[in-house]
Write an enzyme that holds these catalytic residues in place. Sequence first.
Site, PDB file in Angstrom:
ATOM      1  N   ASN A 220     -21.615  21.902  17.303  1.00 58.51           N
ATOM      2  CA  ASN A 220     -22.859  22.553  16.892  1.00 58.51           C
ATOM      3  C   ASN A 220     -22.586  23.991  16.492  1.00 58.51           C
ATOM      4  O   ASN A 220     -21.916  24.736  17.200  1.00 58.51           O
ATOM      5  CB  ASN A 220     -23.895  22.513  18.022  1.00 58.51           C
ATOM      6  CG  ASN A 220     -24.246  21.085  18.405  1.00 58.51           C
ATOM      7  OD1 ASN A 220     -24.027  20.648  19.526  1.00 58.51           O
ATOM      8  ND2 ASN A 220     -24.774  20.334  17.452  1.00 58.51           N
ATOM      9  N   ARG A 228      -9.182  18.689   4.090  1.00 57.71           N
ATOM     10  CA  ARG A 228      -8.312  19.795   3.703  1.00 57.71           C
ATOM     11  C   ARG A 228      -8.657  21.083   4.434  1.00 57.71           C
ATOM     12  O   ARG A 228      -7.964  22.078   4.286  1.00 57.71           O
ATOM     13  CB  ARG A 228      -8.399  20.022   2.182  1.00 57.71           C
ATOM     14  CG  ARG A 228      -7.652  18.962   1.376  1.00 57.71           C
ATOM     15  CD  ARG A 228      -7.742  19.202  -0.125  1.00 57.71           C
ATOM     16  NE  ARG A 228      -9.087  19.078  -0.666  1.00 57.71           N
ATOM     17  CZ  ARG A 228      -9.694  17.909  -0.904  1.00 57.71           C
ATOM     18  NH1 ARG A 228      -9.086  16.777  -0.649  1.00 57.71           N
ATOM     19  NH2 ARG A 228     -10.912  17.878  -1.395  1.00 57.71           N
ATOM     20  N   ASP A 249     -27.164  15.477  25.019  1.00 59.97           N
ATOM     21  CA  ASP A 249     -28.590  15.150  25.158  1.00 59.97           C
ATOM     22  C   ASP A 249     -29.000  14.025  24.212  1.00 59.97           C
ATOM     23  O   ASP A 249     -30.185  13.691  24.115  1.00 59.97           O
ATOM     24  CB  ASP A 249     -29.466  16.395  24.918  1.00 59.97           C
ATOM     25  CG  ASP A 249     -29.316  16.957  23.513  1.00 59.97           C
ATOM     26  OD1 ASP A 249     -28.406  16.513  22.763  1.00 59.97           O
ATOM     27  OD2 ASP A 249     -30.097  17.859  23.149  1.00 59.97           O
ATOM     28  N   GLY A 250     -28.042  13.441  23.503  1.00 62.33           N
ATOM     29  CA  GLY A 250     -28.373  12.384  22.553  1.00 62.33           C
ATOM     30  C   GLY A 250     -28.915  12.908  21.243  1.00 62.33           C
ATOM     31  O   GLY A 250     -29.234  12.121  20.347  1.00 62.33           O
ATOM     32  N   ASP A 275     -27.410  24.163  27.677  1.00 61.60           N
ATOM     33  CA  ASP A 275     -28.030  25.040  26.680  1.00 61.60           C
ATOM     34  C   ASP A 275     -29.556  25.012  26.864  1.00 61.60           C
ATOM     35  O   ASP A 275     -30.307  25.054  25.889  1.00 61.60           O
ATOM     36  CB  ASP A 275     -27.630  24.613  25.259  1.00 61.60           C
ATOM     37  CG  ASP A 275     -27.817  25.714  24.226  1.00 61.60           C
ATOM     38  OD1 ASP A 275     -28.065  26.877  24.604  1.00 61.60           O
ATOM     39  OD2 ASP A 275     -27.729  25.411  23.022  1.00 61.60           O
TER      40      ASP A 275
HETATM   41 ZN    ZN Z   1     -25.702  28.414  20.622  1.00 56.11          ZN
END
Ligand code: ZN
Length: 384
Positions: A220, A228, A249-250, A275
Amino acid sequence: MATRALVNAKVLVEEDFRDDLAVLLDDAGEIAALLPATQAHTQAGEVHDLGGGWLLPGFIDAQVNGGGGVLFNNDTSVAAIAAIGRAHRRFGTTGFLPTLISDDAGVMARAVAATRAAIAAGVPGVLGVHLEGPYLAPARKGTHDATRFRVPDAAETAMATSLDNGVTLITLAPEQVPLDTIRAMVARGAIVVAGHTAGSYEEIRAGLDAGLRGFTHLFNAMSPLQGREPGAVGAALEDRASWCGVIVDGVHVHPASLRVALAAKPRGKLFLVTDAMPMVGAEDPSFALYGEVITAVDGVVRNAAGALAGSALDMATAVRNCVELIGLPLQEAARMASTYPAEFLGLGDRLGRIAPGCRADLVLLDDALQVRSTWIAGAREDVA
Ligand code: ZN
């Protein structure tokens, strides 16, 4: 010396579950010994029957923006840290880093000071602070406010690494700061990791060589792996020594991508983070971030621009997701929530394992893998 024995549980000891042990706790809040359960009554003043549940090392979450209706950015106080810790404890978290996303230097200084005071006051579970930004890449800002992004000078570097009684974790984009700044942060004792980065493979590699210990929310808000151009993801998956936090979390990461990461990294180098945003452990699905009201819809947290804005995830759910979505055995999912983050944070000799000499930070799950009880330094709290 031992005051209490915990018996009748499936106890995670290193790699495997044991159902024939008593876990002895002493007055100092440490695990005194693991003994055959038959010896519990002769070795301890009290014997607590745990009803056959799963006894795991307490969960350690290195990335917690909020919980219990509180966002750390909006309230950099000891009371806020305590409220976040209380909210997450119900989901098995016994150690955490309150996490400040990109903000002004004054807010950062208050966050560090509040963390120091919270640790000094013995607020349960707080292990240090995570400063996620503001030394990040605008192209991978996610929900961070890019107008606050900057390069720290020497004074700000000193402030950001000034916590003297706990862990400091700093997420930065290594292509956005001089490598000497990374070296200076590491030299001052901080753990520095790459995140919200648009860096090339070579730039990330240079950061690793300058002392980066890992990656924040792998996949993320970072440059992807391509044929490349390996990007940050390729550098993360290739590197043997570094750790990667993942949000299971899916929503944030496809299960197949997580299985690829598990196959690529040495065992023990992937660990779970939430998070989490304020709705974890709160009734209200909404909160304010940088003045914008953000609401979780079906458990997914996005800002008005559509970017994922943290999660509504708790650690117990992350562990269950590892079992149900990825197909990991419970003992490995549990280690990803405890042993491995403890080692990442340099706390593996005291936390993250059920072993003599470790702090008695524990979580008890029932057969549905729901949290029934937690212990922090031996102090038990049951989930109603
Ligand atoms: Zn973040």
